[in-house]
Design a protein around this motif. Structure first.
Motif, short mmCIF file in Angstrom:
data_model
loop_
_atom_site.label_atom_id
_atom_site.label_comp_id
_atom_site.label_asym_id
_atom_site.label_seq_id
_atom_site.Cartn_x
_atom_site.Cartn_y
_atom_site.Cartn_z
N GLN A 126 0.81 -1.21 0.00
CA GLN A 126 0.00 0.00 0.00
C GLN A 126 0.84 1.26 0.00
O GLN A 126 0.31 2.37 -0.17
N ASN A 127 2.16 1.15 0.21
CA ASN A 127 3.01 2.33 0.27
C ASN A 127 4.15 2.32 -0.75
O ASN A 127 4.89 3.29 -0.83
N LYS A 128 4.27 1.26 -1.53
CA LYS A 128 5.41 1.17 -2.44
C LYS A 128 5.32 2.18 -3.59
O LYS A 128 6.34 2.49 -4.21
N ALA A 129 4.13 2.68 -3.86
CA ALA A 129 3.97 3.64 -4.96
C ALA A 129 4.25 5.07 -4.56
O ALA A 129 4.19 5.97 -5.40
N LEU A 130 4.54 5.31 -3.28
CA LEU A 130 4.80 6.68 -2.82
C LEU A 130 6.03 7.25 -3.52
O LEU A 130 7.04 6.56 -3.68
N CYS A 131 5.93 8.50 -3.91
CA CYS A 131 7.04 9.14 -4.63
C CYS A 131 7.00 10.63 -4.37
O CYS A 131 5.95 11.27 -4.55
N PRO A 132 8.10 11.22 -3.90
CA PRO A 132 8.12 12.68 -3.67
C PRO A 132 8.11 13.43 -4.99
O PRO A 132 8.33 12.84 -6.06
N PRO A 133 7.85 14.73 -4.96
CA PRO A 133 7.85 15.52 -6.20
C PRO A 133 9.20 15.46 -6.91
O PRO A 133 10.24 15.16 -6.32
N TRP A 134 9.17 15.79 -8.20
CA TRP A 134 10.37 15.71 -9.04
C TRP A 134 11.51 16.58 -8.48
O TRP A 134 12.67 16.16 -8.47
#
Length: 576
Positions: free
Chosen positions: A241-249
């Motif tokens: 449920q958290n592996k898709a988290l990604c900070p802004p570019w």
């Protein structure tokens, strides 16, 4: 006595009658002296004050009661502050606390949150938990109501310690914090405690929002807590449920910059993974958004992979570099050389020479002096030379035989630059025979012509073994073939004379070097000066000093080196 009581009663009755019919006033105004009940003035009714909760109910308001005579240490700091207990709440909040149930309180909090009435939220919650519900039991909040209370305290300006204490008190109401609770704690200044709760939230299987994840990244980077950031990222990647988290570019690039400064290869790798996600999202968008990572950043990442021996970072950096260029141009020479360095550091010589082959295909046709140095085994390809001679002749022979087999492949791969690395590697281990045989094999076995680097590597092999005459013959042979020597050629010839303590011949080579248009390096001048001083040739030393002044080379002193040179060594044991 009875007659006196009758007189007193009649007197009081008379006074009341006079008071009603005229301006007569009694001496005393205390109503307690009258034994008859008096009616309150109209319009001055006060709201009824509720009774406190029943101690037998075990309400957390009480530190101890007959059910639990021992004080609960977790309640030493009540959810109700002491300053609140000393003041009387407003009648409006008091009335709401008596009439609202949990659902009504939730709706009220939602309205007040929209209007930013944080002080009312805080006050109403504190009074509500002290009140009784319709069944006479203490009101019990759920986690959503308590999160409103946490938010109100945070927005009012509660310290980090107060927020953490409030979260700890949720246990007194049999409430378990959820993701929102941990997110509120993350906004405090006590980073270690915030990370502890974040880790607990992730271990409990909660989902972090993108905003909270970005806040974690921002706080960790700004505070220099790369270890904590790495822990959070690893934990999120291990959860579906958290592996898709990604900070802004922008933050992806910022993470990479900070991680590169610390040579944190794992964090650099994660930042490149985030960038790859953004690049893929941009390519899938309609219209597509073409994102590219700066090539200089990726070259730095390759350098970090070389220093930290991280093959995963090496592959990720090169893959993103290729994807960013989109086959519109080849990587810069620095990128190829750094990749070769990384592969050589990892001991993967097969891939290193394969990268060298690709590098030569792109940049091998240039004949300019600047790009000629890009294939020098003394500078650009020196990491490959070190890797080839790591295990002595065993590694050198293995690489040579691989190059022989590749020269017979289809299509064949024949490289003077690769053979030059073997020649210089043989020179580094004082193996003149292998160096000379490899030099001859350039023409006899591979059908190629030696270049300037081939002759320089052979001169190095002769010079290290004090064969100055042979090194000079190699130099003269090179001139007779019309091959122009470079600065390295003259520097190697100077070293060949100095190793035989011939500083005058070395100075003569320096003069030829200057006449050919090259400037001697500081290292070469210091070597000649050192030999002049040790041979006590002060005239030659003055010539070296004049050359340094002419070419604006600051020589400095060598006091520490001279101290070691002048030590008096003895084989006698120290007296006991």
């Amino acid at each position: 006595m009875a007659s006196q009581m009758v007189i007193l009663c009649r007197t009081r009755t008379l006074i009341r009658t006079l008071k009603q019919n005229s301006g007569f006033r009694t001496i005393t105004t205390f109503p307690s002296l009258s034994q008859e009940p008096q009616l309150a003035e109209p319009g001055t009714a006060n709201p009824a004050t509720p009774l406190p909760p029943n101690p037998a109910s075990g309400s957390p308001l009480y530190n101890e009661n007959w059910r639990s005579p021992i004080a609960n240490p977790s309640m030493t700091q009540s959810v109700i502050p002491l300053d609140f207990l000393r003041q009387s709440p407003t009648s409006r909040v008091h009335s709401l606390a008596q009439t609202l149930d949990a659902k009504g309180l939730m709706d009220m909090f939602a309205d007040w949150t929209a209007s930013q009435n944080w002080s009312d939220v805080k006050q109403l919650f504190e009074f509500w938990v002290r009140s009784l519900d319709k069944s006479g039991k203490p009101n019990k909040p759920d986690v959503r109501l308590f999160n409103y209370y946490l938010t109100a305290n945070l927005m009012i300006g509660a310290s980090a310690g107060e927020l953490l204490d409030l979260v700890a008190q949720m246990d007194d109401y049999a409430i378990k914090p959820n993701t929102a609770s941990f997110n509120l704690v993350l906004k405090s200044d006590r980073i270690d405690e915030a990370f502890k709760y974040t880790d607990l939230a992730l271990k409990s299987g909660y989902t972090l929002s993108v905003k909270v994840f970005t806040d974690c990244v921002r706080v960790c980077v700004n505070k220099g807590r790369l270890d904590a950031l790495l822990m959070i990222i690893d934990r999120c990647k291990s959860m579906d449920q958290n592996k898709a988290l990604c900070p802004p570019w922008v933050w992806c690039n910022f993470i990479a910059d900070v991680a590169l400064q610390e040579d944190n290869s794992k964090l650099v790798y994660h930042s490149l993974e985030f960038m790859a996600k953004w690049i893929a999202r941009g390519e899938q968008a309609r219209p597509p958004v073409w994102l590219s990572v700066d090539e200089g950043l990726l070259v730095s990442a390759l350098g970090t992979a070389a220093r930290t021996y991280d093959s995963d970072l090496l592959d990720a950096s090169w893959a993103i570099l290729r994807r960013s260029l989109r086959q519109k141009k080849a990587p810069n020479p620095e990128a190829y050389l750094t990749k070769i360095h990384a592969l050589a550091s990892l001991g993967n010589l097969r891939r290193a020479f394969s990268t060298l082959q690709e590098y030569e295909t792109v940049y091998g046709n240039s004949q300019t002096e600047v790009e000629e140095e890009l294939f020098s085994p003394f500078t650009s390809l020196y990491p490959l030379v070190v890797a080839c001679s790591k295990k002595g002749f065993e590694t050198l022979d293995s690489v040579y035989f691989q190059l022989e087999n590749l020269s017979r492949a289809d299509p064949p791969y024949k490289s003077v630059a690769a053979l030059n690395c073997i020649i210089l590697g043989c020179a580094n281990i004082w193996d003149l025979d292998r160096a000379y045989q490899t030099f001859e094999a350039i023409g006899s076995s591979f059908g190629l012509n030696p270049d300037i680097h081939s002759y320089n590597a052979l001169m190095k092999a002769f010079g290290k073994l004090k064969k100055t005459f042979e090194a000079t013959k190699v130099f003269d042979h090179m001139l007779s073939l019309g091959i122009k020597p470079n600065a390295t050629s003259y520097a190697l010839l100077v070293d060949a004379h100095l190793i035989n303590r011939d500083q005058k011949a070395a100075l003569s080579v320096l003069d030829d070097m200057v006449n050919a248009g090259f400037e001697p390096s500081k290292e070469t001048l210091r070597k000649v000066r050192r030999r002049c001083i040790r041979e006590m040739d002060y005239e030659s030393n003055d010539r070296v000093q004049s050359l340094a002044v002419k070419h604006k080379v600051r020589m400095g002193n060598e006091n520490r080196r001279e101290m070691l040179f002048n030590l008096q060594y003895s084989t006698e044991y120290a007296a006991s």
